[in-house]
Design a protein around this motif. Structure first.
Motif, PDB file in Angstrom:
ATOM      1  N   THR A   3      30.962  53.777  60.410  1.00 22.07           N
ATOM      2  CA  THR A   3      32.090  54.263  59.496  1.00 22.07           C
ATOM      3  C   THR A   3      32.661  54.494  58.528  1.00 22.07           C
ATOM      4  OG1 THR A   3      32.480  56.130  62.171  1.00 22.07           O
ATOM      5  CG2 THR A   3      33.684  56.511  60.371  1.00 22.07           C
ATOM      6  N   ILE A   4      32.909  53.409  58.114  1.00 22.72           N
ATOM      7  CA  ILE A   4      33.125  52.742  57.639  1.00 22.72           C
ATOM      8  C   ILE A   4      32.512  53.070  56.533  1.00 22.72           C
ATOM      9  CG2 ILE A   4      34.757  50.957  56.098  1.00 22.72           C
ATOM     10  CD1 ILE A   4      36.082  50.215  59.022  1.00 22.72           C
ATOM     11  N   VAL A   6      29.929  53.684  56.289  1.00 26.39           N
ATOM     12  CA  VAL A   6      29.586  55.911  55.624  1.00 26.39           C
ATOM     13  C   VAL A   6      30.523  55.783  55.016  1.00 26.39           C
ATOM     14  CG1 VAL A   6      29.035  57.853  55.815  1.00 26.39           C
ATOM     15  CG2 VAL A   6      28.412  56.062  57.605  1.00 26.39           C
ATOM     16  N   ILE A   7      31.860  56.390  54.708  1.00 25.49           N
ATOM     17  CA  ILE A   7      33.152  56.425  54.217  1.00 25.49           C
ATOM     18  C   ILE A   7      32.781  55.666  52.579  1.00 25.49           C
ATOM     19  CG2 ILE A   7      35.701  56.485  53.254  1.00 25.49           C
ATOM     20  CD1 ILE A   7      35.448  57.132  57.056  1.00 25.49           C
TER      21      ILE A   7
END
Length: 123
Positions: A3-4, A6-7
């Motif tokens: 997730t990190i 992708v962000i």
């Protein structure tokens, strides 16, 4: 971790696009380029201090882009546990056989062509 990553990737892409737009808005020292086509758009948007404001925005976007890219590379490196790309490739003997045969044929062809190339030079 994904997730990190992708962000950070989204931040990198957005800042790269914004950085490109801000650089194209700026007037070069020769007063040519897209700044001449825009006809003072940067002055209308940012006021009389447009050059200094655009330079500050450019530097800020460049720093954000650099940091987001570096952090993303560091996170992805740890997630992959620092394996090289070569370690992830799996070569089976069946897949390697045609490559080995082609390499052997190339070596034989080169060995046959080498004496033929040297023969005229010996005369």
């Amino acid at each position: 971790m994904a997730t990190i990553s992708v962000i950070l990737t989204i931040i990198s892409v957005l800042t790269a696009i914004l950085l490109t737009v801000v650089v194209l808005i700026q007037n070069p020292k020769g007063q040519g380029g897209l700044g001449a086509i825009g006809g003072g758009v940067s002055e209308a948007m940012f006021g009389a201090s447009a050059p200094s404001a655009l330079v500050k925005i450019t530097v800020a976007l460049a720093v954000v882009f650099l940091l987001a890219t570096l952090f993303n590379a560091a996170i992805m490196g740890r997630a992959r546990q620092a394996k090289s790309i070569g370690d992830t490739i799996v070569v089976t003997p069946e897949a390697a056989a045609p490559v080995a045969e082609a390499a052997a044929e190339a070596v034989e062809a080169a060995a046959e062509a080498a004496p033929a190339a040297e023969a005229p030079a010996a005369n």
